[in-house]
Motif scaffolding. Sequence first.
Motif, PDB file in Angstrom:
ATOM      1  N   SER A  81       1.872   0.293   9.871  1.00 30.00           N
ATOM      2  CA  SER A  81       1.388   1.483  10.581  1.00 30.00           C
ATOM      3  C   SER A  81       1.692   2.771   9.822  1.00 30.00           C
ATOM      4  CB  SER A  81       2.004   1.548  11.982  1.00 30.00           C
ATOM      5  OG  SER A  81       3.387   1.843  11.913  1.00 30.00           O
ATOM      6  N   LEU A  82       2.708   2.741   8.944  1.00 28.10           N
ATOM      7  CA  LEU A  82       3.077   3.923   8.179  1.00 28.10           C
ATOM      8  C   LEU A  82       2.277   4.067   6.891  1.00 28.10           C
ATOM      9  CD1 LEU A  82       6.991   3.749   8.524  1.00 28.10           C
ATOM     10  CD2 LEU A  82       5.415   5.250   9.767  1.00 28.10           C
ATOM     11  N   LEU A  83       1.790   2.943   6.383  1.00 24.84           N
ATOM     12  CA  LEU A  83       1.022   2.965   5.134  1.00 24.84           C
ATOM     13  C   LEU A  83      -0.374   3.535   5.372  1.00 24.84           C
ATOM     14  CD1 LEU A  83       2.104  -0.537   3.788  1.00 24.84           C
ATOM     15  CD2 LEU A  83       2.758   1.686   2.830  1.00 24.84           C
ATOM     16  N   LEU A  84      -0.884   4.243   4.403  1.00 24.75           N
ATOM     17  CA  LEU A  84      -2.179   4.909   4.538  1.00 24.75           C
ATOM     18  C   LEU A  84      -3.296   4.179   3.798  1.00 24.75           C
ATOM     19  CD1 LEU A  84      -1.015   8.626   4.115  1.00 24.75           C
ATOM     20  CD2 LEU A  84      -1.406   7.367   6.239  1.00 24.75           C
ATOM     21  N   LYS A  85      -3.018   3.653   2.639  1.00 27.63           N
ATOM     22  CA  LYS A  85      -4.051   2.989   1.851  1.00 27.63           C
ATOM     23  C   LYS A  85      -4.444   1.655   2.480  1.00 27.63           C
ATOM     24  CE  LYS A  85      -2.843   5.066  -2.603  1.00 27.63           C
ATOM     25  NZ  LYS A  85      -2.478   4.806  -4.021  1.00 27.63           N
ATOM     26  N   ILE A  86      -5.738   1.397   2.494  1.00 31.25           N
ATOM     27  CA  ILE A  86      -6.262   0.180   3.121  1.00 31.25           C
ATOM     28  C   ILE A  86      -5.702  -1.070   2.470  1.00 31.25           C
ATOM     29  CG2 ILE A  86      -8.331  -1.160   3.626  1.00 31.25           C
ATOM     30  CD1 ILE A  86      -8.043   1.338   5.312  1.00 31.25           C
ATOM     31  N   ASN A  87      -5.639  -1.083   1.138  1.00 36.79           N
ATOM     32  CA  ASN A  87      -5.149  -2.286   0.460  1.00 36.79           C
ATOM     33  C   ASN A  87      -3.662  -2.530   0.736  1.00 36.79           C
ATOM     34  OD1 ASN A  87      -4.688   0.078  -1.039  1.00 36.79           O
ATOM     35  ND2 ASN A  87      -4.425  -1.074  -2.945  1.00 36.79           N
TER      36      ASN A  87
END
Length: 215
Positions: A81-87
């Motif tokens: 949930s904290l990560l922004l990049k889709i990969n």
Amino acid sequence: MFEFLRSYIIYLALLSGSIGLISMHKLPGKKAKFLVILIWFSVLIEFIGYYFTYWTGLLNYYVYNFYMFVSFSAFILLLRSLLLKINYRMTAVFFLVLFVISFILNSIYFKEDTNRSFTYSFAIGVVLVLILSCLYLVEIFNSDKILNFKRSVFFWYVLGILVFHVPFTPFMLAINWFLIKQDESVFSLVLFILNFLAHGCYITGFLWSEKKYNY
């Protein structure tokens, strides 16, 4: 000599959990409030784990193995949930599936030795969480968030996770592989110190963070 310290870990969790409740006004979204829930869940587990053998006559490995499964799954979902990049987010989903599979396989193939069985799942969980935490930190340091990352409760929570799990894993594996002799006094001391550092990070995050950085 230090065996008694293990029973004091619950008080560290109670302290950080209480400060988390007091700081709820700075935790606007469900994601931020989830951190407090995780801490209070650890309080519940420590209480049940302490009395489990007395209540059931069984070793409390069952309680802590269950906690390990839930907590690592929660850590991975939190980092996703904290990560922004889709990969990166897709990687987190893959890691969650990988961790669940490893837990199931270890449960099946080492079912006669639950202590050793779930040690490997713990180590796998730490590696996966460490990778996702590094991705999270890379995103922070490559964005405008680097200017105020210390004001985010999430940064301090992730730091607390790493402070506890990264040093504890080689220590636990060394005991499991008989590289060092398990001494209950040393084990309790190490466990208490790492919990003290981790909850210190959580408390710092609750007290030092600002609401606008906790979304």
